[in-house]
Design a protein around this motif. Structure first.
Motif, PDB file in Angstrom:
ATOM      1  N   ARG A   1       0.868  -1.174   0.000  1.00 15.52           N
ATOM      2  CA  ARG A   1       0.000   0.000   0.000  1.00 15.52           C
ATOM      3  C   ARG A   1       0.908   1.227   0.000  1.00 15.52           C
ATOM      4  N   TRP A   2       0.496   2.227  -0.719  1.00 10.85           N
ATOM      5  CA  TRP A   2       1.276   3.462  -0.809  1.00 10.85           C
ATOM      6  C   TRP A   2       0.601   4.541  -0.008  1.00 10.85           C
ATOM      7  N   LEU A   3       1.408   5.319   0.723  1.00  7.79           N
ATOM      8  CA  LEU A   3       0.833   6.383   1.536  1.00  7.79           C
ATOM      9  C   LEU A   3       0.474   7.574   0.645  1.00  7.79           C
ATOM     10  N   ASN A   4      -0.678   8.139   0.930  1.00  7.00           N
ATOM     11  CA  ASN A   4      -1.124   9.309   0.196  1.00  7.00           C
ATOM     12  C   ASN A   4      -0.922  10.541   1.086  1.00  7.00           C
ATOM     13  N   TYR A   5       0.246  11.170   0.916  1.00  8.90           N
ATOM     14  CA  TYR A   5       0.604  12.253   1.821  1.00  8.90           C
ATOM     15  C   TYR A   5      -0.293  13.481   1.686  1.00  8.90           C
ATOM     16  N   THR A   6      -0.856  13.680   0.504  1.00  5.55           N
ATOM     17  CA  THR A   6      -1.763  14.821   0.352  1.00  5.55           C
ATOM     18  C   THR A   6      -2.936  14.673   1.325  1.00  5.55           C
ATOM     19  N   GLU A   7      -3.522  13.487   1.341  1.00  6.52           N
ATOM     20  CA  GLU A   7      -4.653  13.242   2.235  1.00  6.52           C
ATOM     21  C   GLU A   7      -4.220  13.305   3.697  1.00  6.52           C
ATOM     22  N   ILE A   8      -3.052  12.729   3.962  1.00  3.87           N
ATOM     23  CA  ILE A   8      -2.569  12.684   5.344  1.00  3.87           C
ATOM     24  C   ILE A   8      -2.359  14.097   5.890  1.00  3.87           C
ATOM     25  N   ARG A   9      -1.773  14.963   5.041  1.00  8.64           N
ATOM     26  CA  ARG A   9      -1.542  16.346   5.481  1.00  8.64           C
ATOM     27  C   ARG A   9      -2.857  17.075   5.704  1.00  8.64           C
ATOM     28  N   LYS A  10      -3.791  16.842   4.785  1.00  6.65           N
ATOM     29  CA  LYS A  10      -5.094  17.504   4.923  1.00  6.65           C
ATOM     30  C   LYS A  10      -5.735  17.106   6.254  1.00  6.65           C
ATOM     31  N   PHE A  11      -5.665  15.802   6.537  1.00 10.60           N
ATOM     32  CA  PHE A  11      -6.261  15.285   7.767  1.00 10.60           C
ATOM     33  C   PHE A  11      -5.582  15.909   8.991  1.00 10.60           C
ATOM     34  N   THR A  12      -4.252  15.974   8.929  1.00 12.73           N
ATOM     35  CA  THR A  12      -3.506  16.542  10.055  1.00 12.73           C
ATOM     36  C   THR A  12      -3.890  17.988  10.292  1.00 12.73           C
ATOM     37  N   GLU A  13      -4.017  18.745   9.201  1.00 11.42           N
ATOM     38  CA  GLU A  13      -4.356  20.148   9.369  1.00 11.42           C
ATOM     39  C   GLU A  13      -5.761  20.320   9.949  1.00 11.42           C
ATOM     40  N   ARG A  14      -6.673  19.456   9.516  1.00  8.80           N
ATOM     41  CA  ARG A  14      -8.024  19.489  10.108  1.00  8.80           C
ATOM     42  C   ARG A  14      -7.952  19.219  11.608  1.00  8.80           C
ATOM     43  N   LEU A  15      -7.136  18.233  11.967  1.00 12.01           N
ATOM     44  CA  LEU A  15      -6.976  17.858  13.371  1.00 12.01           C
ATOM     45  C   LEU A  15      -6.432  19.045  14.177  1.00 12.01           C
ATOM     46  N   ILE A  16      -5.429  19.709  13.606  1.00 11.19           N
ATOM     47  CA  ILE A  16      -4.800  20.837  14.284  1.00 11.19           C
ATOM     48  C   ILE A  16      -5.809  21.946  14.530  1.00 11.19           C
ATOM     49  N   ILE A  17      -6.661  22.189  13.522  1.00 12.02           N
ATOM     50  CA  ILE A  17      -7.632  23.268  13.673  1.00 12.02           C
ATOM     51  C   ILE A  17      -8.745  22.867  14.638  1.00 12.02           C
ATOM     52  N   SER A  18      -9.323  21.686  14.431  1.00  7.21           N
ATOM     53  CA  SER A  18     -10.510  21.395  15.240  1.00  7.21           C
ATOM     54  C   SER A  18     -10.170  21.043  16.679  1.00  7.21           C
ATOM     55  N   TYR A  19      -8.944  20.646  16.944  1.00  7.63           N
ATOM     56  CA  TYR A  19      -8.597  20.369  18.345  1.00  7.63           C
ATOM     57  C   TYR A  19      -7.681  21.434  18.922  1.00  7.63           C
ATOM     58  N   ASP A  20      -7.555  22.528  18.207  1.00 13.32           N
ATOM     59  CA  ASP A  20      -6.849  23.691  18.726  1.00 13.32           C
ATOM     60  C   ASP A  20      -5.455  23.312  19.231  1.00 13.32           C
ATOM     61  N   ILE A  21      -4.706  22.640  18.358  1.00 11.66           N
ATOM     62  CA  ILE A  21      -3.378  22.160  18.742  1.00 11.66           C
ATOM     63  C   ILE A  21      -2.339  23.205  18.359  1.00 11.66           C
ATOM     64  N   LYS A  22      -1.589  23.635  19.362  1.00  8.12           N
ATOM     65  CA  LYS A  22      -0.569  24.653  19.082  1.00  8.12           C
ATOM     66  C   LYS A  22       0.725  23.970  18.672  1.00  8.12           C
ATOM     67  N   THR A  23       1.122  24.237  17.441  1.00  9.63           N
ATOM     68  CA  THR A  23       2.360  23.638  16.946  1.00  9.63           C
ATOM     69  C   THR A  23       3.109  24.674  16.136  1.00  9.63           C
ATOM     70  N   PRO A  24       4.445  24.644  16.202  1.00  4.11           N
ATOM     71  CA  PRO A  24       5.199  25.630  15.419  1.00  4.11           C
ATOM     72  C   PRO A  24       4.962  25.461  13.918  1.00  4.11           C
ATOM     73  N   HIS A  25       4.583  24.261  13.513  1.00  2.93           N
ATOM     74  CA  HIS A  25       4.480  23.971  12.093  1.00  2.93           C
ATOM     75  C   HIS A  25       3.686  22.680  11.949  1.00  2.93           C
ATOM     76  N   PRO A  26       2.840  22.537  10.906  1.00  2.00           N
ATOM     77  CA  PRO A  26       2.073  21.290  10.779  1.00  2.00           C
ATOM     78  C   PRO A  26       2.957  20.058  10.569  1.00  2.00           C
ATOM     79  N   GLU A  27       4.186  20.265  10.134  1.00  2.00           N
ATOM     80  CA  GLU A  27       5.069  19.129   9.888  1.00  2.00           C
ATOM     81  C   GLU A  27       6.085  18.949  11.029  1.00  2.00           C
ATOM     82  N   ALA A  28       5.877  19.669  12.117  1.00  2.00           N
ATOM     83  CA  ALA A  28       6.842  19.596  13.217  1.00  2.00           C
ATOM     84  C   ALA A  28       6.871  18.182  13.800  1.00  2.00           C
ATOM     85  N   THR A  29       7.989  17.830  14.423  1.00  2.00           N
ATOM     86  CA  THR A  29       7.997  16.533  15.088  1.00  2.00           C
ATOM     87  C   THR A  29       7.219  16.648  16.398  1.00  2.00           C
ATOM     88  N   MET A  30       6.657  15.523  16.792  1.00  2.00           N
ATOM     89  CA  MET A  30       5.782  15.493  17.963  1.00  2.00           C
ATOM     90  C   MET A  30       6.482  16.013  19.212  1.00  2.00           C
TER      91      MET A  30
END
Lengths: 265, 564
Positions: B434-463
């Motif tokens: 199976r191949w990862l679809n990073y476009t979808e993964i990033r979209k999902f992550t950004e939704r998560l960041i917005i709807s759960y009000d997660i403060k991060t320096p960058h959406p691609e930052a390490t945990m």
């Protein structure tokens, strides 16, 4: 051990004095262990990898130095070894006397070191601090124990004593140095520590067991069994594996074994 | 409310103003003015400044952890250091204990300027610290633990003498501990007493307690407070680090509030009387920094009535062993209905971790049955349980919930990377990766960041770069977006500040309204009582009591939790 074995040999060879040879061997090994200490304690690198690398280094280095000094001669240079000491009265007991009380000084020292090290570890402040640093360095640190210094002391002491072990081979047993003279005895020592459940008395028993296996294989070879001698040579090592796998049950190492100590989290 | 500033004490008089006779053998040249008429030796002690911190500043990369903090501690007082996570409490205390060096500022102990370069120096001065995570070696006895690093005459351990001294200290300060016991056999409460004795044995005059009640049962907390009173009555001072207002009001004499690395103020506490509530609300406001009434905070968490559905999770006579092969779950039975929150209270280490691990498929049970939606699922692999609708917010988010060194997007798809839309196969019927679809993964992550009000320096930052609270919100978001039928959650708000805690609780209540069955395991009684519909107590691997939440009170639960 190898470094100690060679340095001890060289020391005796050039000074013509066994006692000095021992001191030189122990000192060289202690200094060599400082490399281990610096890499694992100060630079906080992986202890297992560092240990393997230093083992390989010691193997090559000692062989190289030995060849560079003596070349490959048909009659390898030898030294006058440590002579056996007979304990008065006890040494005269028939049969047992020769086995137990007609040995060189190191043998008596080894037995003496068992209660001494147990006593240091469990009955002195130094021993308590040392064990604390191995179990929970942060706790020790918060109580003002200098963790890094303690670990250096432990590593250097370990180096000095393994140097002594190496010296035993060249200065008391074989009178000469050969490539890889230790033949993995250092690793057997580690196994003995685990097998002996990290307690000096247990370790003493474990090493005696390995000693018996080693002696047995020599005797069997001398008796001339049909088994190829290579298999007999394997005996102590096979015993090590068997011992580690089962028999003893769980042996609990210090909790912070091989874990570098980082002061800030 | 009275805000105290230091420098108000006068230190000129050496004796009672009327008799000119020295009243007490004074150990230090500094003597405060005596209140007249003085009532007790304590009122004298209360005006003697033991420790003064002057404009301490400590900077970490990117953070100003302590910004010009000044503070003074009097002899014989319990001084609370109050603040949310990240307010700078722990940093300040680590400076006091010699673990960190301040960038600027001074520390005066007994009126002498001191430089605390190491814990050893702190101990020598008479400062002791009881860390939140105990600094004890389980394999050693109490006496051995006390003696670690001790400077004494001669190289030999005199355990007998230590045992005697410990017995004396125990008696004097009512700290019951058996000096010959191995620490691993002691309860959490006794371990804490060992820590206190450890400091006292070294002659500590100032004890720093870092969140001391977070691991205790209500009864143990009560005992601790008694101990603190005994200590201060005998002239010791205590710094009590906490974020729990109720405890401050119960046991502290004064409280200093920190927020975002700055001191907000110092407040005198009145443990009784009409002003108590006012002080409490003031403290809350100082901590949070906005106008919040405790009342409205409580109503914000109003649970809506929910019609419970059928039993989604049913556990029957479950048995499991821990890593040491000891039976830690002894025939446990319970069930959770859709839309219900079952709270499981109990002191940590009574089988909670093992229970959740079994239910999440991470540990094999040795007996019993578990039903998920009527289907038996005992000892099924985690992925099957995940797909059956179980979501898990683990106890140890750093070890189990996240991969700290991976970036956020990859953390976001843990547990669902093998499914569309996050991954796809080329030629559906064909075998192959199976191949990862990073476009979808990033979209999902950004939704998560917005709807759960997660403060991060960058959406691609390490945990690793996120704070604890944001990491937890991230996990909660990830698990809830699975649309689970059952939510397993252990200590969901451990280490979170008030705002993040509130947020997580709110999300749980939303899930409850969406007919999710929630198993909430927590050692925080407040959390259990605020959220649960029913409350059970786990003690030594058994459920010793189960009550509807409206009948549960801390008294009963506390008794159950301590096995009474």
């Amino acid at each position: 051990m190898l470094v100690g074995a060679l340095a001890g040999f060289l020391g005796t060879f050039y000074t013509h004095h066994v006692g000095l040879g021992f001191l030189i061997g122990m000192a060289a090994s202690g200094v060599f262990s400082l490399i281990m200490g610096f890499i694992t304690i100060t630079l906080k690198r992986d202890q297992v990898i560092t240990g393997i690398i230093l083992n390989i280094l010691a193997l090559g280095l000692t062989s190289f130095v030995y060849r560079a000094l003596f070349g490959t001669s048909r009659t390898p240079p030898s030294i006058k070894p440590l002579t056996p000491l007979k304990v008065p009265i006890l040494g005269d007991i028939p049969y047992i006397g020769t086995i137990l009380f007609h040995q060189n000084l190191l043998v008596y020292l080894a037995f003496l070191l068992v209660p001494v090290s147990a006593w240091i570890l469990f009955k002195t402040q130094f021993g308590l601090n040392l064990r604390a640093v191995g179990e929970h360095p942060r706790a020790a640190d918060t109580l003002g124990v200098p963790v890094e210094r303690m670990r250096y002391i432990a590593v250097i002491l370990g180096g000095i004593f393994s140097g002594l072990g190496g010296c035993f081979l060249t200065l008391a047993q074989l009178n000469r140095f050969t490539d890889n003279i230790t033949a993995g005895r250092g690793f057997i020592a580690i196994a003995a520590v685990i097998f002996g459940k990290w307690n000096p008395y247990g370790v003493a028993l474990a090493t005696l067991l390995f000693g018996i296996a080693d002696g047995l294989q020599l005797r069997l070879q001398a008796l001339g069994t049909k088994l190829p001698y290579q298999f007999l040579l394997m005996l102590p090592y096979i015993l090590t594996i068997v011992a580690l796998v089962g028999i003893v049950g769980k042996s609990k190492p210090p909790a912070a074994l091989a874990v570098p100590y980082q002061k800030d989290n | 409310m009275e805000v105290w500033e230091w420098g108000s004490g006068d230190s000129s008089t050496l004796s009672h103003p009327h008799t000119s006779i020295p009243l007490y053998p004074l150990p230090y040249p500094h003597t405060p003015i005596l209140p007249y008429p003085h009532t007790s030796p304590l009122s004298y002690l209360h005006t003697f400044i033991l420790l003064r911190i002057d404009k301490i500043t400590k900077r970490f990369p990117g953070v100003l952890a302590n910004d010009q903090i000044s503070l003074e501690i009097e002899a014989g007082e319990v001084h609370a250091l109050l603040g949310q996570n990240g307010a700078g409490k722990t940093t300040l205390m680590n400076i006091l204990y010699g673990l960190y060096q301040p960038d600027s500022g001074q520390i005066y102990f007994k009126d002498r300027k001191v430089k605390i370069s190491s814990p050893r120096k702190a101990i020598e001065l008479g400062i002791g610290m009881v860390h939140q995570h105990f600094m004890l070696i389980p394999d050693f006895t109490v006496a051995e633990n006390i003696l670690i690093g001790f400077k004494q005459r001669g190289p030999f351990l005199n355990l007998k003498r230590v045992e005697q001294a410990v017995a004396e200290l125990s008696h004097r300060y009512r700290l019951q501990v058996d000096p010959t016991a191995r620490v691993q056999h002691l309860s959490v409460g006794s371990r804490q007493r060992v820590e206190i004795i450890k400091a006292l044995y070294r002659g500590a005059e100032l004890l720093i307690l870092d969140e001391p009640t977070s691991v205790l049962t209500p009864q143990e907390t009560h005992e601790l407070f008694q101990i603190l009173r005994t200590l201060t009555a005998q002239g010791k001072s205590v710094i009590f680090i906490t974020h729990k207002l109720n405890e401050v009001m119960q046991v502290c004499d004064r409280a200093t509030v920190l927020r975002n690395g700055r001191k907000v103020g110092t407040v005198k506490i009145q443990q009784e009387g009409p002003e108590k509530e006012v002080i409490k609300e003031n403290l809350a406001r100082m901590m949070i920094g906005k106008e919040v009434s405790l009342e409205t905070e409580r109503t914000a968490l109003k649970k809506k009535p929910v019609q419970f559905g059928k039993e989604v999770l049913k556990v029957e006579e479950l048995e499991a062993v821990n890593d040491q092969n000891r039976l830690v779950l002894k025939k446990i039975s319970f069930s959770v209905r859709a839309g219900e929150i079952l709270g499981i209270a109990g002191v940590a280490g009574n089988g909670q971790s093992e229970l959740v691990e079994v239910l999440a498929g991470l540990r094999k049970a040795v007996g019993g049955r578990v039903f998920l939606n009527g289907q038996e699922v005992l000892n099924e692999p985690p992925r099957k349980l995940l797909e059956g609708g179980i979501a898990h917010i683990p106890e140890d988010r750093l070890r189990m919930g996240l991969v700290l060194d991976l970036p956020l997007p990859e953390n976001a798809i843990l547990g669902s990377f093998h499914k569309a839309p996050f991954s796809f196969k080329i030629g559906n019927a064909l075998p192959g990766p199976r191949w990862l679809n990073y476009t979808e993964i990033r979209k999902f992550t950004e939704r998560l960041i917005i709807s759960y009000d997660i403060k991060t320096p960058h959406p691609e930052a390490t945990m690793r770069m996120l704070s604890g609270g944001n990491q937890q919100k991230f996990i909660v978001g990830r698990e809830l977006t699975r649309s689970p039928k059952v939510l397993l959650t252990v200590q969901p708000t451990m280490g979170l500040d008030i705002k993040a805690t509130e947020f997580v609780h709110q999300k749980f209540l939303e899930q409850r309204e969406n007919q999710v069955a929630i198993l909430l395991i927590s050692t925080e009684l407040d959390e259990i009582l605020a959220l649960s519909d029913r409350v059970a107590v786990l003690y030594e691997g058994q459920i010793v009591g189960l009550l509807p939440a409206d009948q549960a009170d801390r008294e009963i639960l506390g008794r159950w939790m301590s096995g009474l």
